[in-house]
Design a protein around this motif. Structure first.
Motif, PDB file in Angstrom:
ATOM      1  N   ASP A 176      19.744  -1.109 -21.465  1.00 17.20           N
ATOM      2  CA  ASP A 176      20.748  -1.535 -20.645  1.00 17.20           C
ATOM      3  C   ASP A 176      22.180  -0.687 -20.421  1.00 17.20           C
ATOM      4  OD1 ASP A 176      18.701  -3.643 -20.193  1.00 17.20           O
ATOM      5  OD2 ASP A 176      19.706  -4.878 -21.578  1.00 17.20           O
ATOM      6  N   THR A 177      21.734   0.518 -20.654  1.00 20.46           N
ATOM      7  CA  THR A 177      23.164   1.430 -20.308  1.00 20.46           C
ATOM      8  C   THR A 177      22.712   2.372 -19.367  1.00 20.46           C
ATOM      9  OG1 THR A 177      22.468   2.916 -22.063  1.00 20.46           O
ATOM     10  CG2 THR A 177      23.788   0.887 -22.815  1.00 20.46           C
ATOM     11  N   PRO A 178      23.670   3.409 -18.851  1.00 24.18           N
ATOM     12  CA  PRO A 178      23.242   4.279 -17.783  1.00 24.18           C
ATOM     13  C   PRO A 178      22.174   5.412 -18.728  1.00 24.18           C
ATOM     14  CG  PRO A 178      25.320   3.932 -17.722  1.00 24.18           C
ATOM     15  CD  PRO A 178      25.035   2.892 -18.845  1.00 24.18           C
ATOM     16  N   ALA A 179      22.342   5.635 -19.908  1.00 23.25           N
ATOM     17  CA  ALA A 179      21.363   6.568 -20.542  1.00 23.25           C
ATOM     18  C   ALA A 179      20.073   6.148 -20.522  1.00 23.25           C
ATOM     19  CB  ALA A 179      21.809   6.824 -21.768  1.00 23.25           C
ATOM     20  N   LEU A 225      16.790   8.753 -20.975  1.00 20.93           N
ATOM     21  CA  LEU A 225      17.078   9.697 -22.108  1.00 20.93           C
ATOM     22  C   LEU A 225      16.395   8.921 -23.270  1.00 20.93           C
ATOM     23  CD1 LEU A 225      20.701  10.347 -21.426  1.00 20.93           C
ATOM     24  CD2 LEU A 225      19.026  11.978 -21.153  1.00 20.93           C
ATOM     25  N   ARG A 226      16.179   9.878 -24.255  1.00 23.79           N
ATOM     26  CA  ARG A 226      15.418   9.544 -25.525  1.00 23.79           C
ATOM     27  C   ARG A 226      16.046  10.170 -26.935  1.00 23.79           C
ATOM     28  NH1 ARG A 226       9.564  12.018 -23.486  1.00 23.79           N
ATOM     29  NH2 ARG A 226       9.557  10.964 -21.390  1.00 23.79           N
ATOM     30  N   HIS A 227      15.529   9.415 -27.875  1.00 26.62           N
ATOM     31  CA  HIS A 227      15.900   9.709 -29.038  1.00 26.62           C
ATOM     32  C   HIS A 227      15.484  11.187 -29.353  1.00 26.62           C
ATOM     33  CE1 HIS A 227      15.922  10.182 -33.578  1.00 26.62           C
ATOM     34  NE2 HIS A 227      14.627  10.401 -33.451  1.00 26.62           N
ATOM     35  N   GLY A 228      16.202  12.044 -29.629  1.00 26.90           N
ATOM     36  CA  GLY A 228      15.783  13.542 -29.891  1.00 26.90           C
ATOM     37  C   GLY A 228      16.137  14.351 -29.119  1.00 26.90           C
ATOM     38  N   GLN A 254      22.160  18.882 -18.925  1.00 22.49           N
ATOM     39  CA  GLN A 254      21.174  19.692 -19.378  1.00 22.49           C
ATOM     40  C   GLN A 254      20.553  19.425 -20.486  1.00 22.49           C
ATOM     41  OE1 GLN A 254      24.225  21.348 -17.703  1.00 22.49           O
ATOM     42  NE2 GLN A 254      23.004  20.511 -15.986  1.00 22.49           N
ATOM     43  N   VAL A 255      19.228  18.846 -20.342  1.00 23.28           N
ATOM     44  CA  VAL A 255      18.531  18.489 -21.697  1.00 23.28           C
ATOM     45  C   VAL A 255      17.189  19.152 -22.171  1.00 23.28           C
ATOM     46  CG1 VAL A 255      17.381  16.324 -22.569  1.00 23.28           C
ATOM     47  CG2 VAL A 255      19.100  15.890 -21.080  1.00 23.28           C
ATOM     48  N   SER A 256      17.188  19.609 -23.331  1.00 24.33           N
ATOM     49  CA  SER A 256      16.181  20.283 -23.689  1.00 24.33           C
ATOM     50  C   SER A 256      15.076  19.155 -24.529  1.00 24.33           C
ATOM     51  CB  SER A 256      16.408  21.306 -24.740  1.00 24.33           C
ATOM     52  OG  SER A 256      15.378  21.974 -25.445  1.00 24.33           O
ATOM     53  N   ARG A 257      13.789  18.988 -24.059  1.00 24.49           N
ATOM     54  CA  ARG A 257      13.053  18.162 -24.515  1.00 24.49           C
ATOM     55  C   ARG A 257      11.552  18.531 -24.515  1.00 24.49           C
ATOM     56  NH1 ARG A 257      12.580  12.822 -20.627  1.00 24.49           N
ATOM     57  NH2 ARG A 257      14.608  12.592 -21.568  1.00 24.49           N
ATOM     58  N   VAL A 276      19.369  15.975 -16.161  1.00 21.15           N
ATOM     59  CA  VAL A 276      19.210  14.400 -15.914  1.00 21.15           C
ATOM     60  C   VAL A 276      20.734  13.904 -15.362  1.00 21.15           C
ATOM     61  CG1 VAL A 276      19.002  12.400 -17.134  1.00 21.15           C
ATOM     62  CG2 VAL A 276      17.688  14.245 -17.819  1.00 21.15           C
ATOM     63  N   PRO A 277      20.684  13.536 -14.194  1.00 14.75           N
ATOM     64  CA  PRO A 277      21.841  12.858 -13.542  1.00 14.75           C
ATOM     65  C   PRO A 277      22.179  11.444 -14.215  1.00 14.75           C
ATOM     66  CG  PRO A 277      20.146  12.795 -11.727  1.00 14.75           C
ATOM     67  CD  PRO A 277      19.605  13.360 -13.022  1.00 14.75           C
ATOM     68  N   VAL A 278      23.423  11.250 -14.658  1.00 17.39           N
ATOM     69  CA  VAL A 278      23.722   9.956 -15.142  1.00 17.39           C
ATOM     70  C   VAL A 278      25.216   9.503 -14.648  1.00 17.39           C
ATOM     71  CG1 VAL A 278      24.036   8.703 -17.273  1.00 17.39           C
ATOM     72  CG2 VAL A 278      22.652  10.622 -17.233  1.00 17.39           C
TER      73      VAL A 278
END
Length: 318
Positions: free
Chosen positions: A240-243, A248-251, A283-286, A293-295
């Motif tokens: 329940d947060t913007p992330a 967004l994920r663990h890792g 900018q996310v590396s996954r 990812v806009p937050v």
């Protein structure tokens, strides 16, 4: 809350296990030395309290107590235990006396075995290694506080520090060739920092500060208000947060935000604290792919400053 309680219990169990191991090995040292010197051994026990198991072998009573702390070896010729355990059935007057040398050997055998145990663990750490945080071993600057000494001296995130006050450095923290220790040891009004930036070697002078302390507090040391580089890896996303809304994920590894590279998670935290009403594009590396990812940060319940709701993996890559 549950995870914190579980962590506390885990640490407590680790302490109990290591404490018991140290004591038992210590007592084994006394036991073996007593056997070697021909002393009478009445008993050897692991843990105290009423025995839950005991067995006599070759005249020695081995036991396991009900209170999981420590251990003991009964050596009536060396240290009668009547005060602790009550009067024994054995008439100690019938036992032959022992020499001073025997007493010394048996007494120091315990500490020697404790030392050998410490050396054993040290050898394991030396061979296998131990976890080292990325931020401990780097000399690259990750974040520079606004209006701090490092910022005023021209140091920037991404700068690789080569020397501090004329001393080569190979790590950020610690007491051996470290950035922080060289700063603390410096004595002149300004500290020269030799850095590498964009394939160029520069020398910048920084004027350190000392935080004010009260009389009862420990005196502060010299500081320049900067932090080491650390890969921004997401450890946990709060629900329940913007992330969480941005999936967004663990890792996930943050390589930048708003089109600029990130050298430390502190940079993003600082930006959000001062631009909480602005959408930040991460900018996310996954999984080998780079995504934007806009937050939109917001003030979470029981918080006073905007956040996006993530916690960081402080271990970094190493």
């Amino acid at each position: 809350m549950f995870s914190q309680a579980l962590r506390f219990v885990t640490i407590l169990l680790e302490v109990i296990i290591l404490f018991n191991l140290l004591i038992v090995v210590h007592e084994i040292g006394h036991f073996l030395a007593a056997r070697w010197r021909g002393l009478f051994i009445e008993g050897f026990g692991v843990w105290f309290g009423k025995p839950v198991w005991k067995k006599t072998v070759n005249g020695v009573q081995y036991s396991l107590g009900s209170i999981p702390f420590g251990g003991f070896v009964k050596l009536p010729q060396l240290a009668p235990m009547d005060v602790i355990e009550g009067k024994a059935d054995l008439d100690r007057a019938t036992l032959p006396p022992i020499s001073a040398l025997d007493k010394i050997i048996v007494a120091i055998a315990g500490p020697i075995f404790s030392l050998l145990l410490a050396l054993f663990f040290a050898a394991i750490v030396w061979v296998v290694g131990h976890p080292v945080a990325e931020s401990d071993m780097t000399t690259t600057i990750g974040y520079v506080e606004r209006d701090g000494p490092a910022a005023k001296g021209g140091l920037l995130p991404g700068d690789k520090i080569l020397e501090v006050d004329g001393r080569p450095v190979s790590r950020f923290f610690g007491m051996n060739k470290s950035v922080t220790w060289a700063i603390v040891r410096s004595e002149e009004e300004t500290i020269p920092f030799k850095i590498e930036r964009a394939a160029q070697v520069l020398t910048l002078n920084v004027t350190p500060i000392k935080s004010e302390t009260r009389g009862w507090q420990r005196k502060s040391t010299r500081q320049v208000m900067m932090y080491p580089a650390e890969t921004a890896i997401i450890e946990k996303v709060q629900p329940d947060t913007p992330a969480a809304a941005a999936q967004l994920r663990h890792g996930d590894v943050l390589t930048g935000f708003n089109g600029r590279p990130i050298w430390s998670p502190v940079a993003l935290v600082d930006f959000i604290s001062t631009h909480g009403n602005e959408t930040v594009t991460l900018q996310v590396s996954r999984g080998g792919q780079s995504i934007n990812v806009p937050v939109q940060p917001r003030i979470l319940p029981n918080e006073k400053t905007p956040r996006i709701g993530i916690s960081w993996d402080s271990s970094g890559k190493m």
